[in-house]
Design an enzyme around this catalytic site. Structure first.
Site, mmCIF file in Angstrom:
data_model
loop_
_atom_site.group_PDB
_atom_site.id
_atom_site.type_symbol
_atom_site.label_atom_id
_atom_site.label_comp_id
_atom_site.label_asym_id
_atom_site.label_seq_id
_atom_site.Cartn_x
_atom_site.Cartn_y
_atom_site.Cartn_z
ATOM 1 N N SER A 1 31.285 40.813 38.929
ATOM 2 C CA SER A 1 31.827 42.029 39.532
ATOM 3 C C SER A 1 31.348 42.216 40.964
ATOM 4 O O SER A 1 30.523 41.469 41.479
ATOM 5 C CB SER A 1 31.434 43.231 38.675
ATOM 6 O OG SER A 1 31.984 44.416 39.195
ATOM 7 N N SER B 1 39.612 37.553 46.292
ATOM 8 C CA SER B 1 38.283 37.078 45.949
ATOM 9 C C SER B 1 38.446 35.658 45.401
ATOM 10 O O SER B 1 38.412 35.438 44.194
ATOM 11 C CB SER B 1 37.627 37.989 44.903
ATOM 12 O OG SER B 1 36.290 37.608 44.667
ATOM 13 N N CYS C 1 34.584 31.217 43.772
ATOM 14 C CA CYS C 1 33.390 31.040 44.608
ATOM 15 C C CYS C 1 32.709 29.688 44.406
ATOM 16 O O CYS C 1 31.883 29.281 45.224
ATOM 17 C CB CYS C 1 32.388 32.154 44.324
ATOM 18 S SG CYS C 1 31.701 32.120 42.642
#
Length: 328
Positions: free
Chosen positions: A313, A5, A8
């Site tokens: 999350s 992940s 971002c």
């Protein structure tokens, strides 16, 4: 399995969109650099990021590397709403595994908006055309297209000159969209995710926030089948960080906001207070994210930290289903 992940911030729509030139992508680019040189490649890869990653150069480098290493992959743009969960949290996902054949459900060059065993709510798929990714920007269904800084569910809190506000800075079109969402029986009601025994006084919006942000809040009731994306600023910032809950369900929202701008601050506050607006609790947001009942935070974790962690999350049910597809 490698699960990733990457940061971002280089890809968010409200950021600078620095993409691969942003230093925060360096760790991700490093993994892409060493992956072809590993003596033993992972069998599976799962990657998550924000909406916007699918049109980035980082995504192009990822796909190029996966092809070079012999991976078959499939991309998705998914929100918990596709699993009947009343929370919009649109995210980009990619699953990949090393095999000679494609996934049984694979759609080459397309980003799927639903899981392969579901009937799509919309027939549109996002097709990625080589060399045209930047121009073919995908617009998801309006219920999913959420700007974290927006004041309403998927809206910017503003309307075009041709659209008149009905009340609460919402146009008739925006109100109709919300009514359609709340009429979607495939989505659960929010009341299924709410706490019953928790002391709620600490979660009610303070008078200052009510007066300043009332027209920008996305207000939902326990019987609603929608809520906006909860960000890490929820509970600390008000505008665009997530929905708030109207606990006085018998009070009509339109009646409270009708001609409210003509009232004094004291009168405004009296009317707004009748809605009994509160933040969702961390436990309730965790419920929407799919965390099990036994999940909890250590006592030393502050309320602000809990909201920040939940805001960063993923939805457990969405990820679990993707892993099942990947390894099945």
């Amino acid at each position: 399995m490698i699960s990733m992940s990457p940061p971002c911030q280089p890809f968010t729509r409200i950021g600078l969109q620095g993409d691969v030139s942003d230093p925060r992508t360096n760790s991700f680019l490093y993994i892409l650099d060493i992956l072809p040189r590993l003596l033993r490649l992972p069998k599976y890869i799962l990657l998550e990021n924000v909406k916007g990653f699918e049109t980035s150069s980082a995504r192009d480098k990822l796909v190029e590397t996966l092809k070079k290493c012999g991976f078959k992959y499939q991309e998705f743009l998914l929100s918990p709403t596709c699993l009947g969960i009343p929370n919009s949290r649109l995210r980009y996902f990619l699953i990949a595994k090393r095999q000679s054949e494609l996934f049984s459900f694979q759609a080459p060059g397309q980003i799927l908006e639903n899981f392969p065993d579901q009937e799509p709510k919309a027939s549109v798929k996002h097709r990625v055309t080589a060399g045209l990714e930047k121009e073919s920007c995908f617009m998801p269904p309006k219920e999913e297209y959420i700007d974290p800084n927006s004041g309403s569910d998927g809206g910017s809190g503003r309307c075009s000159e041709k659209e008149a506000f009905v009340f609460k800075l919402e146009t008739a079109k925006e109100m109709e969209k919300k009514q359609n969402q709340d009429s979607d029986l495939s989505i659960q009601m929010l009341k299924d995710f709410l706490e019953e025994d928790e002391e709620m006084s600490q979660y009610f919006l303070p008078p200052k926030a009510l007066l300043r942000y009332a027209f920008l809040l996305d207000i939902v009731t326990p019987s609603c089948r929608r809520s906006t994306c909860f960000t890490k600023g929820y509970g600390h910032y008000v505008e665009g960080t997530g929905s708030v809950l109207q606990t006085a369900e018998d009070v009509k929202l339109q009646s409270v906001f009708k001609s409210i701008e003509m009232l004094s601050e004291e009168e405004k506050l009296m009317k707004l207070s009748t809605l009994k607006l509160r933040y969702f609790t961390p436990r309730e947001i965790a419920n929407l994210h799919g965390f099990p009942p036994e999940f909890g935070f250590p006592d030393k974790i502050t309320m602000k930290q809990r909201y920040r962690l939940l805001g960063n999350s993923l939805n457990v049910h969405v990820v679990a289903k993707l892993i099942s597809l990947l390894t099945g």
